[in-house]
Design a protein around this motif. Structure first.
Motif, mmCIF file in Angstrom:
data_model
loop_
_atom_site.group_PDB
_atom_site.id
_atom_site.type_symbol
_atom_site.label_atom_id
_atom_site.label_comp_id
_atom_site.label_asym_id
_atom_site.label_seq_id
_atom_site.Cartn_x
_atom_site.Cartn_y
_atom_site.Cartn_z
ATOM 1 N N THR A 56 0.859 -1.082 -0.078
ATOM 2 C CA THR A 56 0.076 -0.116 0.012
ATOM 3 C C THR A 56 0.937 1.255 -0.086
ATOM 4 O O THR A 56 0.317 2.370 -0.260
ATOM 5 C CB THR A 56 -1.107 0.032 1.179
ATOM 6 O OG1 THR A 56 -0.154 0.031 2.259
ATOM 7 C CG2 THR A 56 -1.895 -1.148 1.356
ATOM 8 N N GLU A 57 2.167 1.165 0.168
ATOM 9 C CA GLU A 57 3.106 2.371 0.150
ATOM 10 C C GLU A 57 3.589 2.551 -1.295
ATOM 11 O O GLU A 57 4.198 1.761 -1.917
ATOM 12 C CB GLU A 57 4.192 2.011 1.220
ATOM 13 C CG GLU A 57 3.810 1.830 2.538
ATOM 14 C CD GLU A 57 3.407 2.919 3.418
ATOM 15 O OE1 GLU A 57 3.726 3.972 2.919
ATOM 16 O OE2 GLU A 57 2.360 2.718 4.164
ATOM 17 N N SER A 58 3.753 3.863 -1.472
ATOM 18 C CA SER A 58 4.286 4.326 -2.921
ATOM 19 C C SER A 58 5.640 4.332 -2.583
ATOM 20 O O SER A 58 6.376 3.934 -3.738
ATOM 21 C CB SER A 58 3.770 5.526 -3.338
ATOM 22 O OG SER A 58 4.008 6.645 -2.336
ATOM 23 N N THR A 59 6.291 4.418 -1.649
ATOM 24 C CA THR A 59 7.715 4.542 -1.294
ATOM 25 C C THR A 59 7.748 4.135 0.184
ATOM 26 O O THR A 59 7.029 4.440 1.121
ATOM 27 C CB THR A 59 8.416 5.774 -1.615
ATOM 28 O OG1 THR A 59 9.598 5.578 -1.312
ATOM 29 C CG2 THR A 59 7.932 6.931 -0.841
ATOM 30 N N LEU A 60 8.978 3.439 0.561
ATOM 31 C CA LEU A 60 9.363 3.230 1.676
ATOM 32 C C LEU A 60 10.407 4.080 2.373
ATOM 33 O O LEU A 60 10.776 4.157 3.562
ATOM 34 C CB LEU A 60 10.033 1.852 1.792
ATOM 35 C CG LEU A 60 9.054 0.765 1.487
ATOM 36 C CD1 LEU A 60 9.795 -0.625 1.594
ATOM 37 C CD2 LEU A 60 8.053 0.595 2.522
ATOM 38 N N THR A 61 10.978 5.093 1.409
ATOM 39 C CA THR A 61 11.982 6.168 1.605
ATOM 40 C C THR A 61 11.748 6.904 3.163
ATOM 41 O O THR A 61 10.626 7.424 2.721
ATOM 42 C CB THR A 61 12.417 6.968 0.430
ATOM 43 O OG1 THR A 61 12.722 6.214 -0.516
ATOM 44 C CG2 THR A 61 13.569 7.921 0.804
ATOM 45 N N GLY A 62 12.717 6.715 4.085
ATOM 46 C CA GLY A 62 12.124 7.658 4.975
ATOM 47 C C GLY A 62 11.143 7.148 6.309
ATOM 48 O O GLY A 62 10.943 7.660 7.017
ATOM 49 N N LYS A 63 10.550 5.876 5.957
ATOM 50 C CA LYS A 63 9.554 5.290 6.555
ATOM 51 C C LYS A 63 10.087 4.375 7.351
ATOM 52 O O LYS A 63 11.000 3.542 7.003
ATOM 53 C CB LYS A 63 8.291 4.970 5.757
ATOM 54 C CG LYS A 63 7.762 5.914 4.997
ATOM 55 C CD LYS A 63 6.523 5.373 4.122
ATOM 56 C CE LYS A 63 6.064 6.655 3.369
ATOM 57 N NZ LYS A 63 4.962 6.183 2.549
ATOM 58 N N VAL A 64 9.333 4.253 8.677
ATOM 59 C CA VAL A 64 9.424 3.013 9.450
ATOM 60 C C VAL A 64 8.166 2.359 9.281
ATOM 61 O O VAL A 64 7.246 2.923 9.718
ATOM 62 C CB VAL A 64 9.902 3.283 10.954
ATOM 63 C CG1 VAL A 64 9.808 1.914 11.563
ATOM 64 C CG2 VAL A 64 11.046 4.190 10.869
ATOM 65 N N ILE A 65 8.068 1.085 9.034
ATOM 66 C CA ILE A 65 6.927 0.354 8.943
ATOM 67 C C ILE A 65 6.835 -0.728 10.125
ATOM 68 O O ILE A 65 7.924 -1.460 10.159
ATOM 69 C CB ILE A 65 6.909 -0.372 7.575
ATOM 70 C CG1 ILE A 65 6.984 0.243 6.385
ATOM 71 C CG2 ILE A 65 5.489 -1.123 7.571
ATOM 72 C CD1 ILE A 65 6.061 1.280 6.086
#
Length: 75
Positions: A56-65
């Motif tokens: 569902t994420e367009s990008t993972l950059t800079g994110k913590v899932i």
């Protein structure tokens, strides 16, 4: 360092070492993504939960899932 290597290789990190990577995110938020999983011996459920969140994420950059056994969140 794992996170530095992932950044150089333009890859996200998948880990069960949640606490350390939450700290690293605060220190270096310009990363290519961290997927922090709760240890789950049901590998199929874990894989399904990871897929459900990252698809569902367009990008993972800079994110913590955060991937827990029964729910997941993005920071």
């Amino acid at each position: 360092m794992v996170l530095e290597f992932a950044i150089l290789e333009n890859r996200a990190v998948l880990t069960i070492n949640r606490r350390d990577f939450f700290k690293l995110h605060k220190i270096k938020p310009e990363h290519t993504g961290i997927i922090a999983c709760k240890d789950d011996l049901d590998w199929n459920r874990l894989a399904t939960n990871i897929d459900a969140v990252i698809s569902t994420e367009s990008t993972l950059t800079g994110k913590v899932i955060r991937v827990n056994r029964f729910s997941s969140t993005t920071l």
